[in-house]
Design a protein around this motif. Structure first.
Motif, PDB file in Angstrom:
ATOM      1  N   SER A 150      10.686 -30.861 -15.047  1.00 13.03           N
ATOM      2  CA  SER A 150       9.737 -31.742 -14.383  1.00 13.03           C
ATOM      3  C   SER A 150       9.681 -33.075 -15.110  1.00 13.03           C
ATOM      4  O   SER A 150       9.689 -33.141 -16.329  1.00 13.03           O
ATOM      5  CB  SER A 150       8.365 -31.082 -14.404  1.00 13.03           C
ATOM      6  N   LEU A 176       7.161 -34.732 -15.341  1.00  8.11           N
ATOM      7  CA  LEU A 176       5.752 -34.937 -15.684  1.00  8.11           C
ATOM      8  C   LEU A 176       5.560 -35.328 -17.129  1.00  8.11           C
ATOM      9  O   LEU A 176       6.277 -34.896 -18.011  1.00  8.11           O
ATOM     10  CB  LEU A 176       4.972 -33.643 -15.457  1.00  8.11           C
ATOM     11  N   SER A 192      -1.107 -34.815 -16.183  1.00 12.96           N
ATOM     12  CA  SER A 192      -1.750 -33.732 -15.459  1.00 12.96           C
ATOM     13  C   SER A 192      -2.342 -32.674 -16.373  1.00 12.96           C
ATOM     14  O   SER A 192      -2.951 -31.735 -15.938  1.00 12.96           O
ATOM     15  CB  SER A 192      -0.745 -33.090 -14.519  1.00 12.96           C
ATOM     16  N   LYS A 229       1.682 -31.139  -8.448  1.00  9.39           N
ATOM     17  CA  LYS A 229       1.852 -31.307  -9.895  1.00  9.39           C
ATOM     18  C   LYS A 229       0.729 -30.620 -10.672  1.00  9.39           C
ATOM     19  O   LYS A 229       0.940 -30.105 -11.766  1.00  9.39           O
ATOM     20  CB  LYS A 229       1.871 -32.790 -10.241  1.00  9.39           C
ATOM     21  N   TYR A 258       1.467 -26.968 -10.613  1.00  7.23           N
ATOM     22  CA  TYR A 258       2.556 -26.712 -11.556  1.00  7.23           C
ATOM     23  C   TYR A 258       2.040 -26.729 -12.990  1.00  7.23           C
ATOM     24  O   TYR A 258       2.374 -25.861 -13.802  1.00  7.23           O
ATOM     25  CB  TYR A 258       3.648 -27.767 -11.350  1.00  7.23           C
ATOM     26  N   GLU A 310      10.063 -26.386 -11.262  1.00  4.94           N
ATOM     27  CA  GLU A 310       9.534 -26.841  -9.982  1.00  4.94           C
ATOM     28  C   GLU A 310      10.706 -27.348  -9.157  1.00  4.94           C
ATOM     29  O   GLU A 310      11.590 -28.046  -9.666  1.00  4.94           O
ATOM     30  CB  GLU A 310       8.472 -27.930 -10.169  1.00  4.94           C
TER      31      GLU A 310
END
Lengths: 370, 332
Positions: free
Chosen positions: B66, B68, B72, B266, B269, B285
């Motif tokens: 991810s 990310l 998050s 997100k 996840y 993901e």
């Protein structure tokens, strides 16, 4: 040794005063009767030595007979051991009937490696040919202590000593018909690769034991060394592969180092490489199996190709093997892991992302390419 | 399986030291963490790092990691606190695995959005079934001691098959499944179903004695059911914290950036990632609107043995190109 109760007593009813003892000796089984007297249990036992009617040990040579102590539990055991020693001498004396075999015996006796653990069975002369025969059973002084533990069978199942025995049968007094045979304890046989470990050279005609036995010893020692080295070499190989490919390792045998699976990727396409390391690596080359993660064969099996020959030398060290394998896999891995007929050009130089794959990844089950 | 002799266990530890020290992991962060066994809360970082920054040193990320960052992390309500056992790692031995494959049967799984290789559309259930078959067959080929079970997840979870070491037995239950509309995702129920069927090993010395087996849950999940809200029981917490239990997830999402119901994919996840208190699980993901290839690749990465695989952020599978300079994998 085995005990059975087949003898009848002097008195009727179960008296528990006599039994048969089976003793393995030089490849034969001696069957001795041990006879106590229920009426007078303090007396030492009497013996009947099976069919060896000529075996008459001198009682004064048997210390535990002379000072028999019915109260000591190990007295009988010690007596049997002394009898066996006498039996051994008796058998050796029978070799005098053949000067050739007496020579064999004498030469081995002088060698401290073998002389102390010899068992000899000099059989009766064959009644119609008049031939004399003998069997030598020797314990081979081979060191098995460094064999990797994982190779040895569960010691709960095979708790005995690790031993190698060489039996040599002389079917005639002139030693023209000689049959050697190797016996290994089950753990050792398994560790050295199974029944192939029992292969030994034939006894050379005109040869003699003092030359032959060390040769067999050396052969066995070499095999043990091979297996030990193979273990260490496999461990080195896997360490090198982990160093080169370590971040993509799927699984590897962390006990015997016999196998390793890698996941590799080329431009978003993955494939697997299974590496199988044989027992006598590095003499024997590892097998590479390339496997697709996208394809099955028409029979529903995983699509894979086995590769047993590729650039390889047993003289390379683990690092060199890993580097060369990397080159080989880079050049051929993706191609070998997918069904061949769907590639029109070689990989990976002309790899196009979707055009090729659309042709054959359309169906789930593909022709078996093997 | 037999406990390896101390020499071999030491050899295993040597193998740990032989692992490449990458440019971004120069001090061997993984090693330090496992060898000192020190508690995480002695370090400055928060107990639950966000996905993608699982450990101090972040190696080259796998392609499907991810993107990310820690944005998050704060939103996740579920946190499994670390326990003292967490930082003790079992030795890197390929003991048998008991893999519990949990397949989501919500209707999102049958949406025809995934781009198949020939360009046509296919659904996640279809691809998942093939992936699972590839997975069990391959694991079986690698080691016949591995065992598998199948759980299907609707509103509640149901144990369909297993444990079995025969991949055909599991595959026979795999293909007659239907999706349906699911209201919610009951994670507690799933964990309870698993708890009832397994008993984790208890070893005297976690770091040196290999366990007789490990248990791995592989959840293939696609529903958009909002954040995970659950209160794990003590037994569930203990299971999640065990060094012999792994909870791997493949999360199939709709891939849009829009927020629906106050949550985006997100966040969901991230909340799955929060379940992984040890930092040793794999969480992927994949967009349902993207290529099916990604899903296949995730499953391939999940083949890796949980005791022998690197931290997810360190994993790297790329082949060297011939004309490339050698990668930062140092020679030992």
């Amino acid at each position: 040794c085995k005990c059975t109760r087949h003898c009848t007593s002097l008195m009727p009813g179960p008296c528990c005063d006599r039994f048969k003892l089976h003793i393995p000796y030089a490849g034969e089984t001696l069957k001795w009767d041990i006879i106590f007297n229920a009426i007078d249990p303090e007396l030492p036992p009497d013996f009947i030595f099976g069919e060896d009617a000529d075996f008459l040990p001198e009682p004064s040579e048997l210390a535990h007979l002379v000072s028999w102590d019915a109260g000591k539990p190990e007295c009988l055991l010690q007596l049997v051991k002394e009898l066996l020693q006498q039996y051994h001498l008796y058998q050796c004396q029978r070799l005098r009937d053949s000067s050739r075999l007496l020579f064999e015996y004498g030469s081995l006796l002088e060698d401290p490696n073998y002389g102390h653990s010899m068992e000899i069975y000099a059989g009766r002369k064959n009644s119609w040919t008049g031939e004399f025969s003998a069997r030598f059973l020797l314990k081979l002084p081979v060191d098995f202590s460094n064999i990797p533990v994982y190779l040895l069978k569960d010691t709960a199942l095979d708790p005995g000593e690790d031993v190698a025995l060489l039996s040599v049968s002389f079917e005639d007094a002139e030693a023209t018909q000689v049959f050697p045979k190797l016996y290994l304890s089950p753990s050792i046989e398994h560790a050295l690769g199974g029944s192939s470990a029992l292969h030994i050279p034939a006894f050379p005609s005109g040869g003699c034991l003092i030359d032959y036995v060390p040769q067999v010893c050396q052969l066995l020692t070499n095999k043990v060394q091979y297996v030990i080295q193979g273990y260490h070499k496999r461990r080195e190989y896997i360490a090198a592969f982990l160093s080169h490919f370590g971040m993509g390792v799927v699984e590897y045998d962390a006990v015997g180092f016999t196998k390793l699976t890698l996941l590799l990727m080329w431009k978003d396409f993955c494939f697997l490489v299974h590496v199988d390391l044989p027992l006598y690596f590095p003499r024997d080359q590892p097998t590479l199996t390339f496997q697709s993660i996208y394809h099955f064969t028409s029979s529903g099996q995983l699509y894979s190709q086995v590769q047993k020959s590729y650039p390889y030398s047993p003289r390379w060290d683990g690092n060199e093997m890993a580097k060369r394998a990397n080159v080989y896999i880079s050049n051929t891995g993706l191609e070998k892991s997918q069904p061949q007929s769907h590639f029109k050009t070689s990989f990976p130089q002309f790899f196009l992302r979707f055009q090729f794959f659309s042709v054959f990844l359309n169906g789930d089950y593909l022709e078996d390419e093997q | 399986m037999e406990t390896p002799e101390p020499g071999q266990a030491d050899g295993e530890e040597q193998m740990v030291e032989l692992r490449p020290r990458t440019r971004s992991n120069p001090e061997g962060a993984e090693d330090r963490r496992s060898s000192t066994g020190s508690l995480n809360n002695s370090l400055a970082s928060p107990p639950q790092p966000a996905v993608g920054s699982r450990v101090e040193g972040e190696g080259e990320a796998a392609s499907s990691d991810s993107p990310l960052t820690s944005a998050s992390a704060a939103a996740a309500p579920v946190t499994i606190p670390p326990s003292a056992e967490l930082h003790l790692r079992a030795p890197r031995v390929n003991c048998p695995e008991k893999v519990i494959i949990c397949l989501d049967l919500s209707e999102e799984m049958s949406l025809q959005k995934l781009e198949s290789f020939n360009g046509s559309k296919t659904n996640a259930l279809n691809i998942s079934q093939k992936m699972i078959e590839m997975f069990v067959r391959t694991k079986h080929k690698i080691d016949k001691r591995h065992e598998f079970a199948l759980v299907v997840v609707n509103d509640d979870s149901m144990w369909l098959s297993g444990f079995t070491s025969d991949p055909r037995e599991l595959c026979s239950c795999l293909y007659d499944l239907e999706t349906n509309v699911c209201e919610s995702f009951n994670l507690e129920d799933l964990l309870n179903v698993i708890l009832q069927k397994i008993e984790l090993p208890q070893m005297e010395n976690i770091q040196t004695i290999p366990p007789p087996f490990v248990v791995r849950t592989l959840l293939i999940f696609s529903r958009h059911a909002g954040m995970l809200q659950f209160n794990p029981s003590d037994a569930a917490k203990k299971m999640l914290q065990s060094p012999y239990f792994f909870f791997d997830v493949v999360y199939l999402h709709n891939g849009t950036e829009e927020q629906t119901e106050d949550t985006s994919w997100k966040d969901v996840y991230a909340s799955f990632s929060e379940l992984d208190s040890k930092g040793m699980c794999y969480c992927f993901e994949v967009s349902l609107c993207g290529p099916a290839l990604e899903l296949h690749n995730c499953m391939a990465k999940l083949l890796c043995h949980p005791l022998q695989r690197p931290f997810q952020s360190h994993a790297s599978y790329s082949l060297l190109e011939e004309d490339d300079a050698p990668e930062n994998e140092a020679t030992v």
